[in-house]
Write an enzyme that holds these catalytic residues in place. Structure first.
Site, PDB file in Angstrom:
ATOM      1  N   GLN A 186       0.823  -1.208   0.000  1.00  0.00           N
ATOM      2  CA  GLN A 186       0.000   0.000   0.000  1.00  0.00           C
ATOM      3  C   GLN A 186       0.861   1.264   0.000  1.00  0.00           C
ATOM      4  O   GLN A 186       0.508   2.267  -0.631  1.00  0.00           O
ATOM      5  CB  GLN A 186      -1.005  -0.007   1.159  1.00  0.00           C
ATOM      6  N   ASN A 227       9.902  -6.572   2.095  1.00  0.00           N
ATOM      7  CA  ASN A 227       9.535  -7.988   2.070  1.00  0.00           C
ATOM      8  C   ASN A 227       8.934  -8.376   0.711  1.00  0.00           C
ATOM      9  O   ASN A 227       8.986  -7.597  -0.249  1.00  0.00           O
ATOM     10  CB  ASN A 227       8.570  -8.304   3.221  1.00  0.00           C
ATOM     11  N   GLN A 274      27.534 -11.817   7.378  1.00  0.00           N
ATOM     12  CA  GLN A 274      26.485 -11.988   6.374  1.00  0.00           C
ATOM     13  C   GLN A 274      25.455 -13.004   6.853  1.00  0.00           C
ATOM     14  O   GLN A 274      24.260 -12.809   6.750  1.00  0.00           O
ATOM     15  CB  GLN A 274      27.049 -12.457   5.027  1.00  0.00           C
ATOM     16  N   HIS A 295      22.387 -12.095   8.962  1.00  0.00           N
ATOM     17  CA  HIS A 295      21.287 -11.287   8.407  1.00  0.00           C
ATOM     18  C   HIS A 295      20.006 -12.100   8.289  1.00  0.00           C
ATOM     19  O   HIS A 295      18.919 -11.598   8.512  1.00  0.00           O
ATOM     20  CB  HIS A 295      21.649 -10.769   7.008  1.00  0.00           C
ATOM     21  N   GLU A 315      27.731 -10.368  -4.231  1.00  0.00           N
ATOM     22  CA  GLU A 315      27.364  -9.022  -3.775  1.00  0.00           C
ATOM     23  C   GLU A 315      28.576  -8.353  -3.087  1.00  0.00           C
ATOM     24  O   GLU A 315      28.950  -7.243  -3.431  1.00  0.00           O
ATOM     25  CB  GLU A 315      26.194  -9.147  -2.790  1.00  0.00           C
ATOM     26  N   HIS A 316      29.148  -9.062  -2.115  1.00  0.00           N
ATOM     27  CA  HIS A 316      30.335  -8.579  -1.403  1.00  0.00           C
ATOM     28  C   HIS A 316      31.490  -9.533  -1.680  1.00  0.00           C
ATOM     29  O   HIS A 316      31.336 -10.743  -1.515  1.00  0.00           O
ATOM     30  CB  HIS A 316      30.115  -8.576   0.116  1.00  0.00           C
ATOM     31  N   ASP A 340      29.316  -1.679   5.281  1.00  0.00           N
ATOM     32  CA  ASP A 340      27.894  -1.572   5.617  1.00  0.00           C
ATOM     33  C   ASP A 340      27.567  -0.241   6.272  1.00  0.00           C
ATOM     34  O   ASP A 340      26.413   0.200   6.240  1.00  0.00           O
ATOM     35  CB  ASP A 340      27.509  -2.685   6.608  1.00  0.00           C
ATOM     36  N   GLU A 342      13.136   1.883 -44.413  1.00  0.00           N
ATOM     37  CA  GLU A 342      12.275   1.375 -43.337  1.00  0.00           C
ATOM     38  C   GLU A 342      10.808   1.706 -43.578  1.00  0.00           C
ATOM     39  O   GLU A 342       9.981   1.545 -42.668  1.00  0.00           O
ATOM     40  CB  GLU A 342      12.757   1.940 -41.983  1.00  0.00           C
ATOM     41  N   HIS A 379       9.276  10.458 -42.067  1.00  0.00           N
ATOM     42  CA  HIS A 379      10.627  10.690 -41.556  1.00  0.00           C
ATOM     43  C   HIS A 379      11.511  11.259 -42.669  1.00  0.00           C
ATOM     44  O   HIS A 379      12.216  12.250 -42.480  1.00  0.00           O
ATOM     45  CB  HIS A 379      11.256   9.381 -41.063  1.00  0.00           C
TER      46      HIS A 379
END
Lengths: 433, 433
Positions: free
Chosen positions: B191, B214, B259, B262, B327-328, B361, B415, B420
């Site tokens: 929302q 999420n 990591q 997490h 990622e890292h 981080d 074309e 054009h």
């Protein structure tokens, strides 16, 4: 009838807001069909791709004939006239020169704490370009997609182009060759996007997929986004012309028609402070329309989506332009640079009467793959950075860690991420102990 | 048990490929629910937003209380300790300094044909940052999202953060204030994303939405993509450490655990040519695990997704790293710069033993919003360019049009885009006649 508005009309704001909110193209709901096609290609690879190509393109392929052979390409290209080839080569050269300037620079520096920081740009390893078949099979789009990829340094560059009934546009193959494409696969639709994203025994997966396509291709790109990178989801084309009274109405009419002829959903808008010019452009446009090969398409676009807006002055025109955020913005005014400075949101700006938008479609140098449907508010036309990515770099010294490590530890603790804090603390303890 | 592999094992390639293909997080299928929520907010605006917030966050709001007031923010921020505030301010200053260097340059030049070409960067006008509530409500992420937006020049910057039961993290509000956020709305979920994308009577629509969330937030971002710009769809976090024998096993273990703590879906991988170090890191990790506050989460991550790979040498480690595109990427080796040059695909690289990933981080300077799930193959961490867009510029002179116009006309005809061609021809005729 196109929409005719004046900013002094009582109902202007409501009418303009309605135009902005108008959806010119109803998205077909093809998502369920596309999901099934992607699942099929993931599960059965080449077999699914070949079967779907037989069904949709009436073309019987084998794994060996999925790609055009060198001999086939040479035979097709031999049919291209020297004049067309020269024009394509000129376009490629100019597009390449423009995009070469977009190559980004790496950086690295040592800051006051003694930390070395920087970043590095690298190219995507492999990219796949989707090229529509049939009427919308434009060699210029092959150049506009492939050249930025090559300039970026993409190592493997492939094209997927459907060839319904086996028919291919030789200019598309020539453009691919000029641009340095490695392989052209004669597959299309969601099945081609799935093959590029997930790979099959014959078609190796790529990292990035770009290029325009129909509703199936767009839905497939949206679905594989994340697995691979994609460019924008393109909507129907748009042009906004801002003009002053002295502008040539016939030229403006032709520029507007050169968008309208693309598609009945395309949109051509004129904004001018001069009511007389507004009338002259309309008259010129109506006069040119019947003589066009694509009169039916351009006429429908003009009737259903065209608009002419008369403003109090050029500042008001710029403000409206910023709300529209047009894909193409043409400034046919005495001082186009001054007006351009006030136009914040646009995909591409064409300055002055001698810069018809069609120049940008082919030979200007800038890319013609541009953000549509107001997305120039937040996105850019296709460019070299779309085929590159940035890796950030950091190197701490013991002194730097001593200076900034305690703050990191504190923040880690405040976020209840204990191991984060300990990873810093263990090193600080060594320094202190 | 984490996966233990050696590149000399007979089954290595199959096991490694299986690990690459493994999906660590099952995407909940929330798309239908999210579509309904978005439609509701589009149709009923504030009323829907307030009703949904009551249902999901057990919080009774009115249009007047959708945003935190200045007094509410001041009261919450007063609860923050001076030490936490100082740490946040140091982090903000370093992040700002790094991102200031990312500001791109405009360009303009006249080419051999006499055409003036260039481009111009401008900021997105308004951006909305999503900040999760509850456990994953990280003030550091507020800084990492908001500061690049401010550096880019975004004029209106708002935060949406759910406050289940009315509870907010005061550090999140402080981080928003330090970063220059204009308004914080206490709404979340699909929302909130819908309100930011489409606007309500109280919340003005933005042009770009960034920030983690999420499954509902991710699905909503995917759905509004195109209407507004979005950043990447983030997956679970990952770290890859490449280390040589002399590296400190406890430090590496803590970096991997930072990591793993997490999320049970997070992934920590060690690649080393030294089998002894591999054993020492595993032992250190098992020794550290039970003492962690998040031992259950970190343990599940390590057991289900962890991996230790022994290679023949560092070159082989770099090659595997490029297939993982982590990622890292932490390089605990003698010459990290030399190894970094061989690692093409990574979100962020941490060079040398004194650079734990946790520094990045919080206080290193580079962004911690980074591409996950192998998407570093084609995308970059969050940066200033994510809040800007490029407009291409072109101005022809009569001479330039004479030089390149005929090629444009020829390509237009090839074309079948007659208008054009005519838009160029009409101007060439004027020049020639």
């Amino acid at each position: 009838m196109p929409m005719l508005l004046s900013t002094t009309d009582a109902g202007f704001e409501a009418a303009f807001a309605a135009m902005l909110g108008q959806k010119r193209e109803e998205a077909e709901d093809v998502d369920a069909a596309v999901a099934a096609i992607i699942a099929d290609v993931r599960a059965r690879g080449d077999a699914a791709l070949i079967e779907l190509t037989g069904r949709f393109d009436r073309l019987a392929l084998t794994p060996e004939t999925l790609a055009f052979s060198k001999a086939e390409i040479a035979a097709e290209i031999a049919r291209v006239s020297p004049e067309d080839r020269a024009a394509l080569e000129l376009a490629a050269e100019r597009i390449r020169a423009y995009h070469e300037r977009q190559k980004p620079e790496d950086a690295g520096w040592t800051d006051a704490a003694g930390a070395w920081l920087g970043w590095r740009w690298t190219a995507v390893s492999a990219a796949g370009l989707y090229v529509p078949g049939g009427l919308a099979s434009y060699p210029s789009s092959v150049l506009m997609n492939a050249i930025p990829a090559k300039v970026a340094g993409v190592e493997r560059l492939v094209v997927a182009c459907p060839t319904p009934g086996g028919v291919v546009n030789p200019l598309v193959l020539l453009a691919a060759q000029i641009a340095g494409v490695d392989t052209v696969y004669r597959v299309g639709g969601a099945q081609a996007v799935a093959a590029l994203a997930y790979g099959t025994a014959t078609i190796a997966a790529v990292d990035k997929i770009t290029g325009p396509g129909n509703a199936y291709v767009a839905a497939a790109k949206r679905r594989v986004f994340g697995r691979v990178g994609i460019d924008m989801i393109a909507g129907p084309s748009e042009i906004l012309v801002i003009a002053e009274g002295a502008a040539n109405p016939d030229w403006i009419a032709l520029d507007m028609l050169s968008q309208a002829e693309h598609d009945a959903s395309a949109q051509a808008i004129l904004i001018t402070p001069d009511a007389g010019l507004a009338r002259r452009v309309q008259a010129a446009l109506e006069a040119r329309l019947p003589g066009l090969e694509r009169a039916a398409i351009a006429g429908a676009s003009w009737r259903d989506n065209g608009a002419v807006i008369v403003t109090r002055d050029l500042d008001e025109a710029a403000a409206l332009s910023n709300r529209i955020a047009p894909e193409h913005l043409e400034l046919c005014v005495d001082d186009p640079e001054a007006l351009a400075a006030k136009c914040r949101h646009a995909g591409a700006i064409f300055l002055g009467a001698w810069t018809p938008e069609a120049i940008g479609d082919y030979v200007g140098g800038p890319n013609h793959v541009l953000p549509t449907a107001r997305s120039a508010r937040f996105s850019s036309g296709l460019n070299v950075l779309d085929f590159m990515k940035k890796t950030t770099l950091a190197r701490m010294t013991p002194e730097a860690l001593r200076a900034i490590g305690p703050a990191a530890e504190r923040l880690a603790i405040s976020e209840s991420l204990q191991a984060h804090g300990l990873s810093v603390r263990a090193r600080l303890d060594r320094l202190n102990g």
